[in-house]
Design a protein around this motif. Sequence first.
Motif, short mmCIF file in Angstrom:
data_model
loop_
_atom_site.label_atom_id
_atom_site.label_comp_id
_atom_site.label_asym_id
_atom_site.label_seq_id
_atom_site.Cartn_x
_atom_site.Cartn_y
_atom_site.Cartn_z
N ARG A 80 50.14 48.93 34.32
CA ARG A 80 49.44 48.20 35.54
C ARG A 80 48.90 46.78 35.26
O ARG A 80 48.82 46.34 34.06
N ASN A 81 48.76 46.12 36.39
CA ASN A 81 48.08 44.86 36.21
C ASN A 81 46.30 45.22 36.48
O ASN A 81 46.07 45.86 37.41
N ILE A 82 45.91 44.94 35.20
CA ILE A 82 44.48 45.42 35.33
C ILE A 82 43.70 44.11 35.17
O ILE A 82 43.85 43.11 34.36
N VAL A 83 42.51 43.96 35.96
CA VAL A 83 41.38 42.96 35.72
C VAL A 83 40.30 43.60 35.14
O VAL A 83 39.87 44.80 35.85
N VAL A 84 39.60 43.16 34.22
CA VAL A 84 38.26 43.54 33.85
C VAL A 84 37.26 42.43 33.83
O VAL A 84 37.36 41.36 33.66
N ILE A 85 36.31 42.93 34.56
CA ILE A 85 35.02 41.94 34.92
C ILE A 85 33.83 42.35 34.40
O ILE A 85 33.42 43.46 34.15
N GLY A 86 33.04 41.36 33.91
CA GLY A 86 31.72 41.30 33.27
C GLY A 86 30.79 40.66 34.35
O GLY A 86 31.22 40.12 35.32
N HIS A 133 49.95 47.46 29.39
CA HIS A 133 49.15 47.10 30.64
C HIS A 133 49.27 45.33 30.65
O HIS A 133 49.25 44.86 29.61
N HIS A 134 49.00 44.65 31.61
CA HIS A 134 48.77 43.30 31.83
C HIS A 134 47.32 43.17 32.21
O HIS A 134 47.04 43.43 33.22
N THR A 135 46.54 42.65 31.33
CA THR A 135 45.34 42.84 31.44
C THR A 135 44.51 41.37 31.67
O THR A 135 44.79 40.41 30.65
N THR A 136 43.63 40.90 32.35
CA THR A 136 43.03 39.67 32.61
C THR A 136 41.61 39.90 32.69
O THR A 136 41.07 40.79 33.41
N VAL A 137 40.93 39.23 31.66
CA VAL A 137 39.21 39.30 31.77
C VAL A 137 38.81 38.13 32.78
O VAL A 137 39.32 37.05 32.66
N ARG A 157 43.76 34.78 42.09
CA ARG A 157 45.17 35.21 41.79
C ARG A 157 45.12 36.52 41.00
O ARG A 157 45.82 37.59 41.45
N ALA A 158 44.44 36.53 39.97
CA ALA A 158 44.42 37.76 38.99
C ALA A 158 43.87 39.00 39.85
O ALA A 158 44.49 40.06 39.87
N ILE A 159 42.77 38.72 40.53
CA ILE A 159 42.35 39.93 41.29
C ILE A 159 43.07 40.42 42.44
O ILE A 159 43.14 41.45 42.60
N ASN A 160 43.54 39.48 43.35
CA ASN A 160 44.60 39.99 44.16
C ASN A 160 45.64 40.61 43.87
O ASN A 160 46.19 41.37 44.50
N GLY A 161 46.01 40.26 42.45
CA GLY A 161 47.54 40.77 42.15
C GLY A 161 47.27 41.96 41.23
O GLY A 161 48.04 42.56 40.55
N SER A 162 46.00 42.50 41.23
CA SER A 162 45.81 43.58 40.26
C SER A 162 45.75 45.00 41.02
O SER A 162 45.61 45.24 42.05
N ASP A 163 46.15 46.18 40.26
CA ASP A 163 46.22 47.39 40.76
C ASP A 163 44.75 48.10 40.57
O ASP A 163 44.68 49.29 41.34
N ILE A 164 43.84 47.79 39.76
CA ILE A 164 42.69 48.27 39.57
C ILE A 164 41.69 47.25 38.79
O ILE A 164 42.38 46.43 38.10
N ILE A 165 40.41 47.29 39.15
CA ILE A 165 39.44 46.48 38.57
C ILE A 165 38.43 47.18 37.90
O ILE A 165 37.72 48.21 38.28
N THR A 175 34.21 38.25 47.24
CA THR A 175 35.53 38.70 46.95
C THR A 175 36.02 40.10 46.63
O THR A 175 36.79 40.72 47.03
N LEU A 176 35.24 40.63 45.84
CA LEU A 176 35.14 42.12 45.43
C LEU A 176 35.05 42.98 46.46
O LEU A 176 35.67 44.07 46.54
N GLU A 177 34.16 42.67 47.34
CA GLU A 177 33.73 43.67 48.59
C GLU A 177 35.15 43.67 49.53
O GLU A 177 35.43 44.59 50.12
N LYS A 178 35.93 42.73 49.36
CA LYS A 178 37.39 42.58 49.85
C LYS A 178 38.34 43.43 49.29
O LYS A 178 39.66 43.63 49.97
N TYR A 179 38.24 43.65 48.11
CA TYR A 179 39.39 44.20 47.22
C TYR A 179 39.84 45.41 47.96
O TYR A 179 38.89 46.46 48.12
N PRO A 180 41.01 45.75 48.14
CA PRO A 180 41.71 46.74 48.60
C PRO A 180 42.10 48.12 48.01
O PRO A 180 41.76 49.18 48.18
N ASN A 181 42.08 47.59 46.42
CA ASN A 181 42.13 49.08 45.59
C ASN A 181 41.04 49.25 45.03
O ASN A 181 39.88 49.30 45.42
N ASP A 182 40.96 50.30 43.95
CA ASP A 182 39.95 50.99 43.35
C ASP A 182 39.32 50.36 42.31
O ASP A 182 39.88 49.51 41.25
#
Length: 342
Positions: A17-23, A47-51, A82-90, A108-115
Amino acid sequence: MILKGFEALKSFLEKPRNIVVIGHRNPDGDAMGSTLALKHYFDKKGHHTTVVVPNEYPEFLHWLPGSDTTYRFDWQNTQSQRAINGSDIIFLLDFNALHRVGHDMQKTLEKYPNDFAMIDHHQQPDDVKYMYSDVTICSTCQMVYQFIEMNNDLDLIDADIATCLYTGIMTDTGSFRFRSTTSTTHRIIADLIDKGAENDKIHNNVYDANSYNRLLLLGQALSNLQILPTYKTAYITLTTEEKKRFDFQKGDTEGIVNYALSLKGIIFAAIFIEDAEQGIVKMSFRSKGSFSVNQFSRNHFNGGGHDNAAGGKSDLSIEKTVTKFVTLLPQYQKELEASYED
């Protein structure tokens, strides 16, 4: 403990999955350690992961493995979006509510369509689809270790992951001295050392890399220390002018509030720091014993956190904020007197 949707999350992550990890905003050692450790772990799983973090973090954390791959939302907005919009999960790490990332990133996160999946140890978490929440655990880094353990993947923890996790546990426990540090914490730390975390180098990188100006700022803060023995309380102030005088850098005030708490007979400590950029006064609260600074901050200063460590903010001037703080103490006098016995 809340463990919600864990089996479904495991199934979801069975394929790449394309994953974004946020602090959270103003990331500390636990936020950076946990996000980077989870990135390294997910990358090893294919996975492909972006912080992505909301803004800058202290210089003394820039050495962490993988730090150079992290995006800052305020500065690298295009890459972050770009990373957030292209991710499968955050994955949301070390914070319990979306407002903790700051207004712009929150929108931005409130508009995120995935989980979302949350791993966090703060009280009263927002409801998301996947959640691992436990307010009794000392740090989010310990929770990431236990998340990896739940997936039967402890053998995937290498020196980079161990280093990130050790750093977050060390900083969030005050070098293992807080009450939330348990025997389980120490067993995990032992395993992280066995897996390559060099405890002496980590401590040196975090605590023994002060600039001359940072020490002068600490001296200024301590000279501003005020003690209110009737309420077993001490507080510190730092103005914008004082910060400028000593060339303030992100992270320079980290841990200063603990000096106030270290005074004999003090069980409630606070620091008030002017933040000209945000137009607020930022606060950190610490306590010993049963007095809940989490509840105090939630009640009066738009904040929260843990029972013995919390943050808050005020739109008033620093003088009026301190006055408000001091005038609140009489109503908590009995709680403060009963909170902790030497």
